[in-house]
Design a protein around this motif. Structure first.
Motif, PDB file in Angstrom:
ATOM      1  N   ILE A 314      26.627  69.959  66.818  1.00  0.00           N
ATOM      2  CA  ILE A 314      25.926  70.690  67.880  1.00  0.00           C
ATOM      3  C   ILE A 314      25.788  69.771  69.095  1.00  0.00           C
ATOM      4  CG2 ILE A 314      23.814  71.927  68.506  1.00  0.00           C
ATOM      5  CD1 ILE A 314      25.495  73.245  66.246  1.00  0.00           C
ATOM      6  N   GLY A 315      25.542  68.504  68.813  1.00  0.00           N
ATOM      7  CA  GLY A 315      25.370  67.531  69.884  1.00  0.00           C
ATOM      8  C   GLY A 315      26.630  67.280  70.695  1.00  0.00           C
ATOM      9  N   ILE A 316      27.807  67.272  70.037  1.00  0.00           N
ATOM     10  CA  ILE A 316      29.039  67.004  70.787  1.00  0.00           C
ATOM     11  C   ILE A 316      29.364  68.172  71.721  1.00  0.00           C
ATOM     12  CG2 ILE A 316      30.652  67.909  69.045  1.00  0.00           C
ATOM     13  CD1 ILE A 316      31.151  64.804  71.299  1.00  0.00           C
ATOM     14  N   VAL A 317      29.045  69.404  71.288  1.00  0.00           N
ATOM     15  CA  VAL A 317      29.198  70.550  72.193  1.00  0.00           C
ATOM     16  C   VAL A 317      28.194  70.442  73.328  1.00  0.00           C
ATOM     17  CG1 VAL A 317      29.197  73.062  72.416  1.00  0.00           C
ATOM     18  CG2 VAL A 317      29.990  72.015  70.291  1.00  0.00           C
ATOM     19  N   GLY A 318      26.976  70.017  72.970  1.00  0.00           N
ATOM     20  CA  GLY A 318      25.943  69.833  73.985  1.00  0.00           C
ATOM     21  C   GLY A 318      26.351  68.828  75.039  1.00  0.00           C
ATOM     22  N   TYR A 319      27.015  67.753  74.611  1.00  0.00           N
ATOM     23  CA  TYR A 319      27.470  66.727  75.555  1.00  0.00           C
ATOM     24  C   TYR A 319      28.524  67.293  76.504  1.00  0.00           C
ATOM     25  CZ  TYR A 319      29.878  62.607  77.360  1.00  0.00           C
ATOM     26  OH  TYR A 319      30.473  61.687  78.188  1.00  0.00           O
ATOM     27  N   GLN A 320      29.502  68.016  75.949  1.00  0.00           N
ATOM     28  CA  GLN A 320      30.547  68.599  76.797  1.00  0.00           C
ATOM     29  C   GLN A 320      29.959  69.627  77.767  1.00  0.00           C
ATOM     30  OE1 GLN A 320      33.605  67.640  77.196  1.00  0.00           O
ATOM     31  NE2 GLN A 320      33.538  66.107  75.564  1.00  0.00           N
ATOM     32  N   LYS A 321      28.986  70.403  77.299  1.00  0.00           N
ATOM     33  CA  LYS A 321      28.342  71.379  78.180  1.00  0.00           C
ATOM     34  C   LYS A 321      27.484  70.683  79.232  1.00  0.00           C
ATOM     35  CE  LYS A 321      28.292  75.743  75.706  1.00  0.00           C
ATOM     36  NZ  LYS A 321      27.478  76.938  75.387  1.00  0.00           N
ATOM     37  N   PHE A 322      26.908  69.552  78.867  1.00  0.00           N
ATOM     38  CA  PHE A 322      26.120  68.776  79.826  1.00  0.00           C
ATOM     39  C   PHE A 322      27.012  68.311  80.971  1.00  0.00           C
ATOM     40  CE2 PHE A 322      24.241  64.937  81.578  1.00  0.00           C
ATOM     41  CZ  PHE A 322      22.893  65.253  81.676  1.00  0.00           C
ATOM     42  N   LEU A 323      28.198  67.831  80.636  1.00  0.00           N
ATOM     43  CA  LEU A 323      29.137  67.368  81.661  1.00  0.00           C
ATOM     44  C   LEU A 323      29.549  68.505  82.591  1.00  0.00           C
ATOM     45  CD1 LEU A 323      31.522  65.026  79.591  1.00  0.00           C
ATOM     46  CD2 LEU A 323      29.533  64.386  80.975  1.00  0.00           C
ATOM     47  N   SER A 324      29.603  69.719  82.032  1.00  0.00           N
ATOM     48  CA  SER A 324      29.998  70.894  82.833  1.00  0.00           C
ATOM     49  C   SER A 324      28.797  71.627  83.427  1.00  0.00           C
ATOM     50  CB  SER A 324      30.802  71.869  81.959  1.00  0.00           C
ATOM     51  OG  SER A 324      31.924  71.240  81.385  1.00  0.00           O
ATOM     52  N   GLN A 325      27.599  71.089  83.179  1.00  0.00           N
ATOM     53  CA  GLN A 325      26.357  71.681  83.702  1.00  0.00           C
ATOM     54  C   GLN A 325      26.162  73.126  83.195  1.00  0.00           C
ATOM     55  OE1 GLN A 325      24.215  69.672  86.350  1.00  0.00           O
ATOM     56  NE2 GLN A 325      25.266  68.431  84.831  1.00  0.00           N
ATOM     57  N   LYS A 326      26.519  73.355  81.923  1.00  0.00           N
ATOM     58  CA  LYS A 326      26.352  74.690  81.323  1.00  0.00           C
ATOM     59  C   LYS A 326      24.981  74.742  80.650  1.00  0.00           C
ATOM     60  CE  LYS A 326      31.329  75.269  80.348  1.00  0.00           C
ATOM     61  NZ  LYS A 326      31.628  76.454  81.158  1.00  0.00           N
ATOM     62  N   PHE A 327      23.953  75.021  81.457  1.00  0.00           N
ATOM     63  CA  PHE A 327      22.583  75.014  80.970  1.00  0.00           C
ATOM     64  C   PHE A 327      22.034  76.439  80.822  1.00  0.00           C
ATOM     65  CE2 PHE A 327      22.487  70.879  83.569  1.00  0.00           C
ATOM     66  CZ  PHE A 327      23.008  70.148  82.504  1.00  0.00           C
ATOM     67  N   GLU A 328      20.942  76.558  80.054  1.00  0.00           N
ATOM     68  CA  GLU A 328      20.285  77.852  79.838  1.00  0.00           C
ATOM     69  C   GLU A 328      18.840  77.784  80.309  1.00  0.00           C
ATOM     70  OE1 GLU A 328      21.844  80.445  78.744  1.00  0.00           O
ATOM     71  OE2 GLU A 328      23.671  79.578  77.884  1.00  0.00           O
ATOM     72  N   THR A 329      18.278  78.964  80.548  1.00  0.00           N
ATOM     73  CA  THR A 329      16.839  79.051  80.819  1.00  0.00           C
ATOM     74  C   THR A 329      16.124  79.355  79.513  1.00  0.00           C
ATOM     75  OG1 THR A 329      16.852  81.433  81.225  1.00  0.00           O
ATOM     76  CG2 THR A 329      17.368  79.995  83.101  1.00  0.00           C
ATOM     77  N   SER A 330      14.819  79.329  79.533  1.00  0.00           N
ATOM     78  CA  SER A 330      14.053  79.595  78.310  1.00  0.00           C
ATOM     79  C   SER A 330      14.147  81.051  77.855  1.00  0.00           C
ATOM     80  CB  SER A 330      12.575  79.217  78.523  1.00  0.00           C
ATOM     81  OG  SER A 330      12.037  79.939  79.612  1.00  0.00           O
ATOM     82  N   SER A 331      14.791  81.883  78.657  1.00  0.00           N
ATOM     83  CA  SER A 331      14.947  83.298  78.280  1.00  0.00           C
ATOM     84  C   SER A 331      16.156  83.517  77.368  1.00  0.00           C
ATOM     85  CB  SER A 331      15.102  84.175  79.530  1.00  0.00           C
ATOM     86  OG  SER A 331      16.266  83.819  80.255  1.00  0.00           O
ATOM     87  N   VAL A 332      16.942  82.464  77.105  1.00  0.00           N
ATOM     88  CA  VAL A 332      18.109  82.594  76.233  1.00  0.00           C
ATOM     89  C   VAL A 332      17.664  83.041  74.840  1.00  0.00           C
ATOM     90  CG1 VAL A 332      18.071  80.153  75.512  1.00  0.00           C
ATOM     91  CG2 VAL A 332      20.197  81.442  75.389  1.00  0.00           C
ATOM     92  N   VAL A 333      18.425  83.940  74.223  1.00  0.00           N
ATOM     93  CA  VAL A 333      18.022  84.492  72.927  1.00  0.00           C
ATOM     94  C   VAL A 333      18.965  84.049  71.812  1.00  0.00           C
ATOM     95  CG1 VAL A 333      16.890  86.504  73.934  1.00  0.00           C
ATOM     96  CG2 VAL A 333      19.313  86.633  73.374  1.00  0.00           C
ATOM     97  N   SER A 334      18.405  83.924  70.633  1.00  0.00           N
ATOM     98  CA  SER A 334      19.216  83.615  69.437  1.00  0.00           C
ATOM     99  C   SER A 334      19.983  84.870  69.040  1.00  0.00           C
ATOM    100  CB  SER A 334      18.311  83.178  68.287  1.00  0.00           C
ATOM    101  OG  SER A 334      17.598  82.008  68.639  1.00  0.00           O
ATOM    102  N   LYS A 335      21.145  84.657  68.423  1.00  0.00           N
ATOM    103  CA  LYS A 335      21.984  85.794  68.015  1.00  0.00           C
ATOM    104  C   LYS A 335      22.526  85.565  66.608  1.00  0.00           C
ATOM    105  CE  LYS A 335      23.460  86.857  72.759  1.00  0.00           C
ATOM    106  NZ  LYS A 335      24.624  87.001  73.664  1.00  0.00           N
ATOM    107  N   ALA A 336      22.212  86.517  65.708  1.00  0.00           N
ATOM    108  CA  ALA A 336      22.700  86.418  64.346  1.00  0.00           C
ATOM    109  C   ALA A 336      24.213  86.488  64.298  1.00  0.00           C
ATOM    110  CB  ALA A 336      22.101  87.525  63.475  1.00  0.00           C
ATOM    111  N   ARG A 337      24.781  87.273  65.245  1.00  0.00           N
ATOM    112  CA  ARG A 337      26.237  87.359  65.384  1.00  0.00           C
ATOM    113  C   ARG A 337      26.580  87.013  66.811  1.00  0.00           C
ATOM    114  NH1 ARG A 337      28.759  92.161  61.685  1.00  0.00           N
ATOM    115  NH2 ARG A 337      27.452  91.817  59.863  1.00  0.00           N
ATOM    116  N   ILE A 338      27.620  86.221  66.970  1.00  0.00           N
ATOM    117  CA  ILE A 338      27.981  85.780  68.302  1.00  0.00           C
ATOM    118  C   ILE A 338      29.488  85.538  68.352  1.00  0.00           C
ATOM    119  CG2 ILE A 338      27.548  83.344  67.745  1.00  0.00           C
ATOM    120  CD1 ILE A 338      26.454  82.970  70.581  1.00  0.00           C
ATOM    121  N   GLN A 339      30.114  85.962  69.430  1.00  0.00           N
ATOM    122  CA  GLN A 339      31.558  85.801  69.575  1.00  0.00           C
ATOM    123  C   GLN A 339      31.896  84.363  69.962  1.00  0.00           C
ATOM    124  OE1 GLN A 339      33.885  88.256  68.866  1.00  0.00           O
ATOM    125  NE2 GLN A 339      32.057  89.319  68.130  1.00  0.00           N
TER     126      GLN A 339
END
Length: 340
Positions: A314-339
């Motif tokens: 999870i952390g390595i994806v987080g690092y790559q997203k950090f470099l790309s500035q792919k951030f979320e707000t606190s309104s982001v929701v969990s999803k039991a199914r996700i594409q």
């Protein structure tokens, strides 16, 4: 030039393991996992019990991850968490905690797709492990998923084959249950298979078009086979356990390899990376390694600790997203199914 001071706290809580990891850039400083043994007595994961155990484990696990990494929470650059797929109650424990920490520390929040993390776990900086180059094919095999993915970039992935019913991990566990082995049965089948004859018993492989998989028919075939043999000989399982397990594992591996060979033929890509809990299976690992000489493939097999559910991936994806500035707000929701 990479910033040497990017520290990511990653949280994984998609099923029954509570995990936390600290990464500095793409290097793992700590990776802590708390297992939930309570499910063993029920023969499978009980969602309500899983979410309660996550609530008990998440604070000590995160605390241990920070201490093991020798990092203060004030040094963290971002918080990454598993958004899905997974058990909803379990996901909510991790996401709620991640949102709270990110808000308290006023640092970015990063949502991660669990299946994407299994693929990108290969990009963790680990001594002695080579990273694949794009494009490559990823075979993700776990208790809930069986997929062949064409990976053209960190966030450019296409599912080109997947199971139409049960996942390969479920096929292992249900087969083990038929044999009377305790949960989780997959690792036990692997252990017994190493002592048995893989050609002792033949099981019909399901005929599924294209690159998709199906394991429900195989499970049924194994059930009927065992029932028939037990009528003929009540001690059949006890007397033939290793050979039965070896034959089941051999059949499952053949199913996986047949689809991989077809995927390589269709895409022309000969780099193969595996991930997910079932990729810890010794038979699958050795068979895939043999393909390097047999078919001229280049294979990538992660460390055992990065195959089962863990927070480092999870952390390595987080690092790559950090470099790309792919951030979320606190309104982001969990999803039991996700594409993907």
């Amino acid at each position: 030039m990479q910033n040497p001071e990017v520290f990511i706290l990653a949280i994984e809580s998609s099923c029954d393991d509570t995990a936390a990891s600290i990464l500095q850039n793409d290097k793992v400083l700590s990776n802590v996992v708390a297992n939930q043994l309570i499910h063993n007595q029920y023969g499978g994961v009980v969602p309500e019990l899983a979410s309660r155990a996550h609530q008990q484990n998440i604070v000590p696990v995160i605390d241990a991850a920070l201490r093991n990494a020798n990092i203060q929470k004030e040094q963290l650059s971002a918080i990454a968490f598993t958004q899905g797929p997974g058990l909803m109650g379990s996901l909510l424990v991790g996401s709620s905690f991640a949102k709270s920490i990110a808000l308290a520390l006023q640092i970015p929040l990063i949502a991660v797709n669990h299946m994407q993390a299994h693929v990108l776990a290969h990009f963790i900086d680990e001594e002695g492990y080579e990273k694949p180059t794009f494009p490559f094919l990823a075979l993700t095999i776990s208790g809930g998923h069986t997929q062949i993915i064409k990976v053209d970039g960190y966030f450019d992935m296409t599912v080109i084959g997947e199971t139409t019913d049960d996942a390969v991990g479920e096929a292992f566990d249900k087969s083990a249950k038929i044999l009377g082995l305790p949960y989780p049965g997959g690792p036990l089948i692997d252990k017994c298979a190493q002592l048995g004859n893989p050609k002792a018993f033949a099981f019909t492989k399901p005929k599924v078009p294209g690159l998709d998989f199906s394991f429900s028919g195989l499970k049924t075939a194994i059930l009927y086979f065992i029932q028939k043999k037990k009528i003929e000989n009540p001690n059949f399982i006890t007397e033939n356990l290793n050979d039965i397990c070896a034959s089941i594992q051999h059949t499952i591996i053949e199913i996986l390899m047949d689809k991989l060979k077809l995927a390589v033929k269709e895409t022309g890509i000969k780099q193969i990376a595996i991930g997910g809990g079932v990729s810890a299976n010794s038979g699958i690992r050795s068979t895939l390694k043999e393909t390097e000489n047999k078919y001229g493939w280049k294979t990538f097999i992660p460390k055992f600790e990065y195959t089962t559910d863990n927070a480092a991936m999870i952390g390595i994806v987080g690092y790559q997203k950090f470099l790309s500035q792919k951030f979320e707000t606190s309104s982001v929701v969990s999803k039991a199914r996700i594409q993907l």
